[in-house]
Design an enzyme around this catalytic site. Structure first.
Site, PDB file in Angstrom:
ATOM      1  N   HIS A 124       5.911  -6.667   4.692  1.00 53.60           N
ATOM      2  CA  HIS A 124       5.240  -7.877   4.209  1.00 53.60           C
ATOM      3  C   HIS A 124       4.278  -7.473   3.090  1.00 53.60           C
ATOM      4  O   HIS A 124       3.565  -6.481   3.222  1.00 53.60           O
ATOM      5  CB  HIS A 124       4.480  -8.547   5.363  1.00 53.60           C
ATOM      6  CG  HIS A 124       3.950  -9.888   4.984  1.00 53.60           C
ATOM      7  ND1 HIS A 124       4.754 -11.006   4.867  1.00 53.60           N
ATOM      8  CD2 HIS A 124       2.705 -10.299   4.656  1.00 53.60           C
ATOM      9  CE1 HIS A 124       4.018 -12.036   4.496  1.00 53.60           C
ATOM     10  NE2 HIS A 124       2.772 -11.641   4.358  1.00 53.60           N
ATOM     11  N   ASP A 166       5.243 -12.122  11.381  1.00 53.44           N
ATOM     12  CA  ASP A 166       4.435 -11.110  10.668  1.00 53.44           C
ATOM     13  C   ASP A 166       3.332 -10.484  11.519  1.00 53.44           C
ATOM     14  O   ASP A 166       2.440  -9.824  10.973  1.00 53.44           O
ATOM     15  CB  ASP A 166       3.790 -11.691   9.393  1.00 53.44           C
ATOM     16  CG  ASP A 166       4.818 -12.103   8.351  1.00 53.44           C
ATOM     17  OD1 ASP A 166       5.892 -11.474   8.305  1.00 53.44           O
ATOM     18  OD2 ASP A 166       4.559 -13.049   7.597  1.00 53.44           O
TER      19      ASP A 166
HETATM   20  C1  GRF Z   1       9.060  -8.149  -0.929  1.00 48.06           C
HETATM   21  O1  GRF Z   1       7.857  -8.452  -1.557  1.00 48.06           O
HETATM   22  C2  GRF Z   1       8.838  -7.975   0.556  1.00 48.06           C
HETATM   23  O2  GRF Z   1       7.562  -7.513   0.872  1.00 48.06           O
HETATM   24  C3  GRF Z   1       9.015  -9.382   1.088  1.00 48.06           C
HETATM   25  O3  GRF Z   1       9.993  -9.951   0.295  1.00 48.06           O
HETATM   26  C4  GRF Z   1      10.042  -9.309  -0.975  1.00 48.06           C
HETATM   27  C5  GRF Z   1      11.452  -8.853  -1.160  1.00 48.06           C
HETATM   28  O4  GRF Z   1      11.697  -8.320  -2.419  1.00 48.06           O
HETATM   29  N1  GRF Z   1       9.319  -9.352   2.488  1.00 48.06           N
HETATM   30  P1  GRF Z   1      13.071  -7.565  -2.697  1.00 48.06           P
HETATM   31  O5  GRF Z   1      14.199  -8.554  -2.424  1.00 48.06           O
HETATM   32  O6  GRF Z   1      13.150  -6.375  -1.814  1.00 48.06           O
HETATM   33  O7  GRF Z   1      13.009  -7.208  -4.153  1.00 48.06           O
END
Ligand code: GRF
Length: 257
Positions: A124, A166
């Site tokens: 997260h 979360d």
């Molecule tokens: C990331 O910021 C992650 O923390 C959140 O969703 C976003 C996903 O980005 N859970 P990606 O698809 O890995 O580029």
């Protein structure tokens, strides 16, 4: 010491930069004793699917609940349970040890979470998950709330998935300072770079048997430092940092030529 290889299933919905970081960490020999068995997406044509295909990793598109409208709450719940049931079948089929959420925009059902206690991980993009986690804290909303608040730092957290969104026990956290001119977008970009380093590290600690849960399963204790584990890890991860630097330079050159 020979380690048993742990099988991974990824759940993702979007651009897939965290998934790509795992692919790179494995290919560069940084993240050891894991095998990505399959990537599942709940969004048709999500860019993350292409990343998996290029890396020769099996993919599966399963119709989920995201981006769809339902006539009733019950219908939505039925679709969620159906998705989770198919995922669980894949977990059994591929003898999956850990499920990793990497930008997955769907809430998992209680039955799925309960069937894999402390075997589902998520990242997260915030440090304080009580204040900046939960049902509606997704994507830019997280960073928006952070920059509008009084806090001086944000960051990212890798945690086990529990039924409260979360709020599962945190494995690793990283702080990222908020700069005076930060917007939600600039903060997101900076945090994302840390996510790409932190998530594979948390998984390696878990695979190496260095993550311990409290008896009530609400807290994690992580042994990062004994036997110079952290020093070894940073030495290995340098190869990833070099790759990122090289990718950035070649991209800039391509854009200016
Ligand atoms: C990331 O910021 C992650 O923390 C959140 O969703 C976003 C996903 O980005 N859970 P990606 O698809 O890995 O580029």
């Amino acid at each position: 010491m020979i380690q048993v290889v742990k099988n991974l299933l990824f759940l993702a919905s979007g651009r897939g930069s965290n998934f790509k970081s795992f692919v790179d960490h494995i290919r560069l020999g940084i993240l050891k004793a894991v095998a990505v068995k399959i990537l599942v997406s709940n969004r048709v044509n999500a860019p993350v699917l292409e990343i998996a295909r290029i890396a020769d990793i099996a993919t599966k598109e399963l119709v989920g609940t995201s981006g769809r409208s339902f006539v009733s709450k019950e219908e939505r719940e039925k679709a969620r349970l159906d998705f989770d049931k198919q995922c669980l079948e894949l977990v059994h089929q591929f003898s999956i040890d850990y499920v990793l959420l990497a930008g997955f925009d769907q809430i998992l059902s209680k039955s799925f979470v309960d069937s894999m206690p402390c075997r589902i991980l998520n990242i997260h993009p915030a440090y304080d998950l009580r204040a900046f986690g939960g049902k509606n804290m997704v994507g830019s909303k997280v960073h928006d709330s952070v920059v509008r608040s009084e806090v001086r730092y944000s960051g990212c957290t890798v945690h086990f998935v529990a039924n409260e969104i979360d709020q599962g026990p945190a494995i690793l956290k990283e702080r990222v300072a908020i700069l005076p001119d930060d917007t939600a977008g600039s903060l997101e970009q900076r945090i994302l770079a840390y996510e790409h380093l932190l998530y594979p590290q948390a998984l390696q600690l878990l695979v190496d048997g260095r993550v311990f849960l409290s008896d009530d399963r609400t807290k994690c204790y992580v042994d990062r430092f004994s036997d110079n584990w952290d020093i070894e890890w940073w030495k290995r991860q340098e190869a990833y940092l070099r790759k990122i630097q090289f990718d950035t330079i070649t991209l800039q050159e391509a854009q200016t030529s």
